[in-house]
Design a protein around this motif. Structure first.
Motif, mmCIF file in Angstrom:
data_model
loop_
_atom_site.group_PDB
_atom_site.id
_atom_site.type_symbol
_atom_site.label_atom_id
_atom_site.label_comp_id
_atom_site.label_asym_id
_atom_site.label_seq_id
_atom_site.Cartn_x
_atom_site.Cartn_y
_atom_site.Cartn_z
ATOM 1 N N TRP A 306 0.596 -0.710 0.008
ATOM 2 C CA TRP A 306 0.396 -0.112 0.207
ATOM 3 C C TRP A 306 0.980 1.365 0.467
ATOM 4 C CZ3 TRP A 306 1.292 1.765 4.591
ATOM 5 C CH2 TRP A 306 1.797 1.238 5.902
ATOM 6 N N GLN A 307 2.480 1.177 0.141
ATOM 7 C CA GLN A 307 2.913 2.262 -0.020
ATOM 8 C C GLN A 307 3.312 2.419 -1.849
ATOM 9 O OE1 GLN A 307 6.461 1.952 1.862
ATOM 10 N NE2 GLN A 307 4.821 1.164 4.052
ATOM 11 N N PRO A 308 3.929 4.121 -1.969
ATOM 12 C CA PRO A 308 3.882 3.843 -3.595
ATOM 13 C C PRO A 308 4.960 3.056 -3.907
ATOM 14 C CG PRO A 308 4.459 6.016 -2.073
ATOM 15 C CD PRO A 308 3.682 4.877 -1.319
ATOM 16 N N VAL A 309 6.321 2.884 -3.044
ATOM 17 C CA VAL A 309 7.136 2.005 -3.147
ATOM 18 C C VAL A 309 7.480 1.386 -1.984
ATOM 19 C CG1 VAL A 309 10.068 1.316 -4.066
ATOM 20 C CG2 VAL A 309 8.486 3.244 -4.637
ATOM 21 N N ASN A 310 6.704 -0.287 -3.119
ATOM 22 C CA ASN A 310 7.120 -1.402 -1.419
ATOM 23 C C ASN A 310 8.039 -1.831 -1.639
ATOM 24 O OD1 ASN A 310 4.013 -0.979 -0.141
ATOM 25 N ND2 ASN A 310 4.079 -0.865 -2.799
ATOM 26 N N VAL A 311 9.079 -1.808 -0.685
ATOM 27 C CA VAL A 311 10.405 -2.053 -0.505
ATOM 28 C C VAL A 311 10.453 -3.676 0.302
ATOM 29 C CG1 VAL A 311 12.576 -1.781 1.023
ATOM 30 C CG2 VAL A 311 11.504 0.334 0.372
ATOM 31 N N ALA A 312 11.825 -4.176 -0.027
ATOM 32 C CA ALA A 312 11.532 -5.888 0.611
ATOM 33 C C ALA A 312 12.189 -5.681 1.736
ATOM 34 C CB ALA A 312 11.597 -7.088 -0.727
ATOM 35 N N LYS A 313 12.813 -6.473 1.937
ATOM 36 C CA LYS A 313 13.946 -6.345 3.250
ATOM 37 C C LYS A 313 15.019 -7.475 2.917
ATOM 38 C CE LYS A 313 10.197 -6.423 7.472
ATOM 39 N NZ LYS A 313 10.211 -7.016 8.457
ATOM 40 N N ARG A 314 15.839 -7.071 3.434
ATOM 41 C CA ARG A 314 17.409 -7.347 3.061
ATOM 42 C C ARG A 314 17.292 -9.027 3.883
ATOM 43 N NH1 ARG A 314 21.960 -3.937 3.347
ATOM 44 N NH2 ARG A 314 21.554 -3.835 5.178
ATOM 45 N N PRO A 315 18.594 -9.375 4.082
ATOM 46 C CA PRO A 315 18.823 -10.762 4.419
ATOM 47 C C PRO A 315 18.799 -10.355 5.996
ATOM 48 C CG PRO A 315 19.292 -11.006 2.500
ATOM 49 C CD PRO A 315 19.085 -9.522 2.404
ATOM 50 N N GLY A 316 18.605 -10.677 6.781
ATOM 51 C CA GLY A 316 18.935 -10.772 7.953
ATOM 52 C C GLY A 316 18.031 -9.606 9.306
ATOM 53 N N GLU A 317 16.791 -9.290 8.217
ATOM 54 C CA GLU A 317 16.071 -7.726 8.364
ATOM 55 C C GLU A 317 14.220 -7.813 8.833
ATOM 56 O OE1 GLU A 317 17.297 -4.131 5.822
ATOM 57 O OE2 GLU A 317 15.204 -4.629 5.232
ATOM 58 N N LEU A 318 14.503 -9.470 8.953
ATOM 59 C CA LEU A 318 12.920 -9.610 9.207
ATOM 60 C C LEU A 318 12.943 -10.190 10.925
ATOM 61 C CD1 LEU A 318 10.457 -11.334 8.947
ATOM 62 C CD2 LEU A 318 11.737 -13.599 8.619
ATOM 63 N N LEU A 319 14.110 -11.383 11.002
ATOM 64 C CA LEU A 319 15.041 -11.188 12.419
ATOM 65 C C LEU A 319 15.101 -10.241 13.421
ATOM 66 C CD1 LEU A 319 15.871 -13.349 14.388
ATOM 67 C CD2 LEU A 319 18.388 -12.961 13.629
ATOM 68 N N SER A 360 11.650 -20.927 -0.772
ATOM 69 C CA SER A 360 12.207 -20.077 -1.281
ATOM 70 C C SER A 360 13.439 -19.548 -0.423
ATOM 71 C CB SER A 360 10.915 -19.209 -1.141
ATOM 72 O OG SER A 360 10.252 -19.365 0.096
ATOM 73 N N GLU A 361 14.282 -19.058 -0.048
ATOM 74 C CA GLU A 361 14.313 -17.532 0.646
ATOM 75 C C GLU A 361 13.978 -17.250 2.472
ATOM 76 O OE1 GLU A 361 16.551 -13.676 0.600
ATOM 77 O OE2 GLU A 361 18.387 -15.191 0.522
ATOM 78 N N ARG A 362 13.370 -16.566 1.699
ATOM 79 C CA ARG A 362 11.920 -15.779 2.531
ATOM 80 C C ARG A 362 11.143 -17.050 3.680
ATOM 81 N NH1 ARG A 362 12.758 -12.133 4.064
ATOM 82 N NH2 ARG A 362 13.060 -10.669 1.938
ATOM 83 N N PHE A 363 10.910 -18.193 2.909
ATOM 84 C CA PHE A 363 10.028 -19.087 4.535
ATOM 85 C C PHE A 363 11.560 -19.407 4.594
ATOM 86 C CE2 PHE A 363 8.921 -23.517 5.539
ATOM 87 C CZ PHE A 363 7.813 -22.724 6.118
ATOM 88 N N ARG A 364 12.315 -19.682 4.752
ATOM 89 C CA ARG A 364 13.141 -20.397 5.569
ATOM 90 C C ARG A 364 14.065 -19.747 6.983
ATOM 91 N NH1 ARG A 364 15.014 -22.628 0.219
ATOM 92 N NH2 ARG A 364 16.075 -21.003 -0.716
ATOM 93 N N GLU A 365 13.600 -17.585 5.815
ATOM 94 C CA GLU A 365 14.487 -17.315 6.916
ATOM 95 C C GLU A 365 12.740 -17.354 7.969
ATOM 96 O OE1 GLU A 365 16.296 -12.684 6.795
ATOM 97 O OE2 GLU A 365 14.615 -13.269 5.442
ATOM 98 N N VAL A 366 11.952 -16.910 8.139
ATOM 99 C CA VAL A 366 10.763 -17.728 8.848
ATOM 100 C C VAL A 366 11.194 -18.666 9.386
ATOM 101 C CG1 VAL A 366 8.201 -18.012 8.763
ATOM 102 C CG2 VAL A 366 9.109 -15.951 7.100
ATOM 103 N N ALA A 367 11.633 -19.100 9.415
ATOM 104 C CA ALA A 367 11.789 -20.870 9.705
ATOM 105 C C ALA A 367 12.294 -20.642 10.712
ATOM 106 C CB ALA A 367 11.623 -21.736 9.333
ATOM 107 N N ALA A 368 13.449 -19.494 10.327
ATOM 108 C CA ALA A 368 14.858 -19.581 11.604
ATOM 109 C C ALA A 368 14.340 -18.332 12.607
ATOM 110 C CB ALA A 368 16.030 -18.768 10.558
ATOM 111 N N LEU A 369 13.599 -17.457 11.925
ATOM 112 C CA LEU A 369 13.236 -16.739 13.201
ATOM 113 C C LEU A 369 11.783 -17.470 13.795
ATOM 114 C CD1 LEU A 369 12.248 -13.909 14.386
ATOM 115 C CD2 LEU A 369 10.103 -13.515 12.296
ATOM 116 N N PRO A 611 22.326 -3.234 12.270
ATOM 117 C CA PRO A 611 21.553 -3.725 11.437
ATOM 118 C C PRO A 611 23.007 -2.997 10.712
ATOM 119 C CG PRO A 611 21.264 -1.641 12.288
ATOM 120 C CD PRO A 611 21.570 -2.584 13.458
ATOM 121 N N THR A 612 24.135 -3.245 11.088
ATOM 122 C CA THR A 612 25.135 -2.868 10.019
ATOM 123 C C THR A 612 25.992 -3.210 10.022
ATOM 124 O OG1 THR A 612 26.491 -2.887 11.306
ATOM 125 C CG2 THR A 612 25.331 -0.797 11.892
ATOM 126 N N ASP A 613 25.977 -3.562 8.510
ATOM 127 C CA ASP A 613 26.848 -4.390 8.060
ATOM 128 C C ASP A 613 28.702 -4.714 8.307
ATOM 129 O OD1 ASP A 613 25.344 -4.255 5.147
ATOM 130 O OD2 ASP A 613 26.193 -2.841 4.598
#
Length: 653
Positions: A306-319, A360-369, A611-613
Motif C-alpha cells: 500500500w506504499q508508493p514503493v514497497n521495499v523488500a527486506k534484506r537478509p537479516g532484517e526480518l530477525l 524460498s529464501e523468505r520461508f527459510r528465514e521465517v523458519a529461522a525466526l 543492522p550495520t554491515d
C-alpha cells in the motif's frame, strides 16, 4: 510466532499442507476468521460453520493455538445491499460504497444488530473449543472508517455532546460560538464538522475526533460484552494501529477495555527513518499497556502493498525487526499473512509462505525466526524499565494538527519522534506515556509539543520537577486547555511559571529557512519571542526573526530542573542536547558500540541489534540465548554480533 490465516482463499488440500508447514516454521498461533463473514453467514441468519470447524480441528491437531476473530470487520454484500444506510459517509457527503473492507458506520444500529448476532453465534460455537485461546474483536477498528459524517453519526454526536456538556449554553462556552455567529440554541442544530465555506470551528473538530474514537470504542465494548457473557474464560483483545499515520483512536482510553493490548505495525518507507518510528510506536504501545507486555498481532515478513514503493527486506532484517518488537515489550510476533494471496487487493503483500512457495529464501528465514523466538520463551513477561519518559497524547495530536495555526509545517508527532530517536540512539530506554501518568519513577521527562495540556498534566509535571526530576519542555507546548482555548498571559501558558519564561509571540520559519544559535548549532521550523524573567539563558538566537532572544533556558526548581527549548535544533544539536540533559539527570544508558546499533534492556535480558554491515562487540556478562545458551566468550565478558544479526544476553544475577 503467529500470523493471520485466511483458509477460505484456498482448497481443503492446501489446509493440510498449511498446518504441516506451520509446524515446520514454528508457528504457535494463528488469527482465524478476520474476513470470513460472507462465507460464515451467506444469507441473513443462515450460518455455515462446517468448513470452519474442519479448519479449526486441523489447527488444534497440529498444536496451533487460535486467536479467534469475530469476523465482523467487513460486512457481506447481502447486508449492504439490503441496508445501504449502514454505509459510511465522508465529510463531503459522499457515501463510501462496498467493494473493499470496513464499509460500515460505527454508529449504525442496523450494522451492530447484524454483527452482534454473528458474534453471539461464534461465541456459542467456539467459546469452549480447546484451540481458542484469545478472542479478537473485529480487525483494526477505525483503519478505514474511523470517522463517519452521516446523519446517524450526527445524531450520535449530538447525544455524545449532550452527555459531555449537559446543556447547550455550556457547549457554546466550550466551542467559543460567539465567534462567527455560531451560537446554538438547541443541540438539534449541531452537526459534525462537514465541509464548510471556511475554516470549521476548531473545538467542534476536536470534539468530533473525541466522539469518533469513543463511538468505535463503544462498538468494541458491545462485541466484547457478548464474548464475555457467552465465553467468559477466554480473554479478549482487538488489534490497535499505533503508528505515525493512524491518529483517529485514543488508545490510552481504549487500553483499559482490553484483557491484553495488541497492535499491528508495518514499516513505513515514506518516512526518513522507518525503524526509528517502529521503536517509537513499540515504546508507545508499552505505555498504552501500562508498562505490561503486549502482543504484536500483525507485521510484514517483507514488503507491503500500500506504499508508493514497497521495499523488500534484506537478509537479516526480518530477525532484527521482529526482535526490536520483543526487546520493547512484545510477547508475541505476528504477521499478515500465512500464505500470499493469489487474488485481491493484498496479493502483493508479503507473507510467511510467499508466491514462490516454501522452497524460498523468505520461508527459510521465517523458519529461522520461529526457531529464534522459541528459544526466547523465557523472556516473555519480563518488564522494560526506563529512566526516561516522553509524554504523548492523542488529544494534543488532534488539537495541534487543526487548521489556522502559526505554521502548517509543524505536526504533532515530529518533536516526539525526534527526541525519542535522539535519546534511544544514545542508549537510553524510553517510555512513551500519557501526560497525566505518574512520573515519579523517571529521572528525565521530555514534553514535546504538548500543545493541548490539561491542568492535571501541568500540575503533575510541576510536582515531578519540584520533587527532584529533570524535564525538558519544547516549543508550542501548554498553549491551550482541553477546549482548545488559548491560555492567556503569555505562552507557554500551562508551563510558564514552572519554566520561568514568557513567550510574547511565535515566529515560525518558512520552509527551508534556518536560524543559528550562539553556540553554533542550527535550527529550523520554529522560533519565538522569549523573555526569561526567572530562568538561566543557556543559548540565544544569533540571527533569525529575533536575534539575541533566548532559545534554550534552564531553571532550578525545588530539587529538580526545568528546561525550555524555543526552536527545533537539527539532528546533531538535538542529540547533543539530549546527551547533556540525560547526563545531568543521571539517566541510565547502555551506550551502543557503533552508530546505528541498538542496545535495549528488557528485564535481565540485553538485546543487541546490529543492522550495520560490520560486526560489533558488546561488553557484558551472561549467556547469549540465540547462540545456544552458551556463555559469552572472553574473560572480559564480550559478545561479537555479526553484521545484520542480533544477540540476546541473559545477564548474570
Amino acid at each position: 510466532m503467529g500470523c493471520d490465516y485466511n483458509p477460505e482463499q484456498w482448497s481443503p488440500e492446501v489446509w493440510r499442507e498449511d498446518v504441516a508447514l506451520m509446524r515446520e516454521a514454528g508457528l504457535g498461533f494463528v488469527t482465524l476468521g478476520v474476513f470470513s463473514w460472507a462465507l460464515l453467514e451467506p444469507e441473513p441468519g443462515r450460518f455455515d460453520f462446517g468448513w470452519f470447524d474442519e479448519v479449526l480441528g486441523l489447527l488444534h491437531e497440529g498444536g496451533i493455538a487460535v486467536d479467534m476473530a469475530t469476523a465482523t470487520a467487513a460486512p457481506p454484500p447481502w447486508l449492504t445491499t439490503a441496508h445501504p444506510e449502514v454505509l459510511p459517509v465522508d465529510a463531503d457527503g459522499r457515501t463510501l460504497w462496498p467493494g473493499s473492507r470496513q464499509s460500515w458506520c460505527p454508529s449504525s444500529p442496523v450494522f451492530r444488530e447484524h454483527a452482534l448476532r454473528l458474534v453471539a453465534e461464534m461465541a456459542r460455537r467456539y467459546g469452549g473449543h480447546p484451540a481458542v485461546r484469545l478472542w479478537h474483536v473485529s480487525n483494526e477498528l477505525g483503519c478505514h472508517n474511523g470517522r463517519c459524517w452521516c446523519d446517524v453519526s450526527a445524531a450520535a454526536f449530538r447525544d455524545w455532546l449532550t452527555k459531555r456538556y449537559g446543556d447547550v449554553d455550556e457547549l457554546n462556552r466550550a466551542w467559543g460560538t460567539a465567534f462567527w455567529s455560531q451560537h446554538y440554541t438547541s443541540f438539534e442544530q449541531v452537526l459534525p464538522p462537514r465541509v464548510t465555506p471556511a475554516v470549521p470551528n476548531p473545538t467542534q473538530q476536536l470534539d468530533f475526533a473525541r466522539f469518533s474514537s469513543d463511538a468505535l470504542l463503544d462498538y468494541h465494548r458491545a462485541e466484547r460484552d457478548v464474548l464475555r457473557e457467552l465465553s467468559p474464560t477466554v480473554p479478549v483483545t482487538t488489534n490497535f494501529m499505533v503508528s505515525t499515520h493512524q491518529s483517529e483512536q485514543d488508545y490510552f482510553r481504549w487500553a483499559p477495555d482490553q484483557d491484553v493490548v495488541s497492535q499491528d505495525h508495518y514499516l513505513d518507507h515514506r518516512l526518513a527513518d522507518p525503524r526509528a518510528e517502529q521503536a517509537f510506536t513499540d515504546d508507545l504501545t508499552r505505555g498504552v499497556a501500562g508498562g505490561r507486555a503486549w502482543l504484536l498481532m500483525e507485521s510484514a515478513t517483507s514488503a507491503v502493498n500500500w506504499q508508493p514503493v514497497n521495499v523488500a527486506k534484506r537478509p537479516g532484517e526480518l530477525l532484527l525487526d521482529s526482535l526490536r518488537h520483543v526487546a520493547r515489550g512484545a510477547d508475541a510476533v505476528g504477521f499478515f499473512q500465512w500464505r500470499a494471496s493469489r487474488a485481491g487487493a493484498e496479493k502483493y503483500h508479503s507473507a510467511l509462505v510467499p508466491h514462490a512457495g516454501p522452497d524460498s529464501e523468505r520461508f527459510r528465514e521465517v523458519a529461522a525466526l520461529g526457531a529464534a523466538l522459541a528459544v526466547l520463551g523465557e523472556v516473555a513477561g519480563s518488564p522494560v524499565r526506563a529512566d526516561v519518559a516522553v509524554l504523548f497524547d492523542w488529544d494534543a495530536w488532534w488539537a495541534c494538527d487543526l487548521d489556522s495555526h502559526p505554521s502548517a509545517e509543524l505536526r504533532y508527532p515530529d518533536a516526539a519522534h525526534r527526541w525519542h530517536r535522539a535519546l534511544t540512539g544514545l542508549g537510553a530506554t524510553v517510555d512513551v506515556v500519557h501526560p497525566e501518568s505518574d512520573l515519579s519513577g523517571y529521572r528525565l521527562v521530555v514534553v514535546p509539543t504538548l500543545y493541548l495540556c490539561s491542568d492535571a498534566a501541568a500540575a503533575g509535571l510541576a510536582a515531578y520537577v519540584e520533587g527532584g526530576g529533570h524535564a525538558l519542555v519544547t516549543y508550542f507546548s501548554g498553549i491551550v486547555d482541553g477546549h482548545d482555548h488559548v491560555r492567556l498571559g503569555g505562552y507557554p501558558g500551562a508551563f510558564r511559571d514552572l519554566l520561568g519564561v514568557r513567550v510574547e509571540e511565535f515566529a515560525p520559519l518558512l520552509p527551508g529557512a534556518t536560524v543559528t544559535l550562539d553556540d553554533g548549532s542550527r535550527a529550523d521550523l520554529w522560533a519565538e519571542v522569549v523573555t526569561a524573567p526567572d530562568a538561566e539563558v543557556v543559548s540565544r538566537f544569533a540571527d533569525g526573526p529575533r536575534p539575541g532572544g533566548p532559545a534554550l533556558t534552564r531553571r532550578a526548581v525545588g530539587g529538580g530542573v526545568a528546561w525550555y527549548l524555543a526552536t527545533r535544533p537539527d539532528e546533531a544539536a538535538t542529540t547533543a542536547l539530549a546527551d547533556r540533559i540525560a547526563r545531568e539527570a543521571g539517566a541510565a544508558r547502555f551506550e551502543p558500540p557503533a552508530p546505528g546499533v541498538e542496545v535495549v534492556r528488557r528485564g535481565r535480558y540485553v538485546f543487541v541489534l546490529n543492522p550495520t554491515d560490520e560486526p560489533v562487540t558488546v561488553f557484558t556478562r551472561g549467556v547469549d540465548l540465540l547462540a545456544g545458551d552458551l556463555p559469552v566468550a572472553g574473560s572480559a565478558g564480550t559478545v561479537t554480533v555479526a553484521a545484520r544479526d542480533a544477540a540476546v544476553i541473559r545477564e548474570e544475577e
